[in-house]
Design an enzyme around this catalytic site. Structure first.
Site, short mmCIF file in Angstrom:
data_model
loop_
_atom_site.label_atom_id
_atom_site.label_comp_id
_atom_site.label_asym_id
_atom_site.label_seq_id
_atom_site.Cartn_x
_atom_site.Cartn_y
_atom_site.Cartn_z
N ASP A 145 -10.87 1.47 -6.16
CA ASP A 145 -9.70 0.60 -6.06
C ASP A 145 -8.98 0.43 -7.40
OD1 ASP A 145 -10.00 0.23 -3.36
OD2 ASP A 145 -11.14 -1.62 -3.55
N GLY A 178 -9.46 -9.50 -2.93
CA GLY A 178 -9.95 -9.21 -4.27
C GLY A 178 -10.34 -10.49 -4.99
#
Length: 307
Positions: free
Chosen positions: A67, A193
């Site tokens: 990511d 996140g």
């Protein structure tokens, strides 16, 4: 999609990612495609050179990594409108990436792209600039920063943990003062996140919204807020005698924020474009698998569910 010029960015210092990049480059060059390839990492940023040296429009960026590698690619490629094929090679969670299983037969992937057999997912981003505190100053004193996941305003110090006091306005109206470790301003993409780690809400990535989540606030009344995408969030550091307040974009240090300055965060005027290869793409399946929810014990099939 045409494949005349393609960027390949791989995770720096990751041998598996580099090996995949070399395989892809060789296959694309065999198809008369011009390839720009390089490592991407904390000390390697190939995108400015890629974008400056491209003699023709870039058709695709293949980003191999996790990511973090993808977030870097999105910040640089979204303003240029370059679609990203992100593949989880050498990454960990991989929320933003295609599984490497979808990428095993790379020749078939290029065929699918050339035949337009894929989906494109557009994700909203945030942009931020630093201004002099007075609203009469309309010109920013910093460059424009972009984030796909989140903007974070919090102090950083080498020798001690500093508590920040941040005043927040929304659309010019003072909303609250937060005392704690900082504030996270997030997109729906970024809600899984840093935001979710700070007990913020998870928001479907098909939505457009801005989430504000305080990090470890000292007041129990300080709660996360979800705002319409057209909102402008302004943040002032107060009582920052150590000059320690920083703006972070997707976890990367962007700039220092001095006393008397404010940060304005709003929805960006560009979107990140992701190529989706997997069929029956499910946001909830991603949540089950990546967050290890109880649903990972359930083998759900829409076909069998219908019977």
């Amino acid at each position: 999609m045409e494949l005349k010029q393609v960027i390949i960015a791989y995770k720096a210092r990751d041998s598996q990612s580099k090996r995949w990049a070399e395989i892809c480059a060789k296959q694309l060059e065999h198809r008369q495609c011009q390839v720009l390839m390089g490592p991407s990492g904390p000390k390697d940023n190939p995108y400015p050179v890629f974008l400056a040296s491209a003699g023709q429009p870039i058709d695709l960026a293949v980003v191999l990594g996790g990511d973090g590698t993808v977030l870097t690619g999105a910040r640089h490629l979204a303003p240029a409108g370059v679609p990203i094929l992100a593949v989880n090679v050498g990454g960990h969670l991989g929320f933003l990436t295609e599984s490497v299983d979808e990428f095993q037969d790379t020749e078939r992937v290029w065929d699918r792209l050339l035949e337009d057999r894929y989906a494109v997912q557009r994700r909203m981003m945030l942009q931020a600039s630093v201004f002099e505190g007075d609203r009469t100053h309309l010109e920013p004193v910093s460059e424009r920063y972009l984030a796909l996941n989140e903007m974070c305003v919090k102090p950083a110090s080498a020798d001690r943990m500093i508590t920040s006091i941040l005043e927040m306005e929304i659309d010019g109206e003072i909303v609250d003062q937060y005392q704690g470790d900082g504030l996270v301003i997030s997109t729906p993409t970024g809600s899984t996140g840093y935001t979710v780690s700070a007990n913020g809400p998870i928001i479907h990535d098909g939505m457009e919204a801005i989430t504000i989540t305080p990090i470890c606030p000292m007041s129990l009344s300080s709660r996360p807020l979800v705002l319409p995408p057209g909102s402008v969030v302004s943040i002032w550091p107060l009582g920052d005698y150590d000059l320690s307040t920083k703006l972070w974009t997707d976890g990367v240090l962007a700039t220092s924020i001095w006393p008397g300055h404010r940060v304005d965060v709003r929805m960006a005027d560009c979107r990140a474009k992701f190529i989706i290869l997997r069929e029956n793409n499910s946001y909830y399946q991603t949540l089950r698998e990546k967050l290890l929810w109880a649903g990972t014990r359930i083998r759900y099939s829409s076909a069998s569910h219908a019977n």
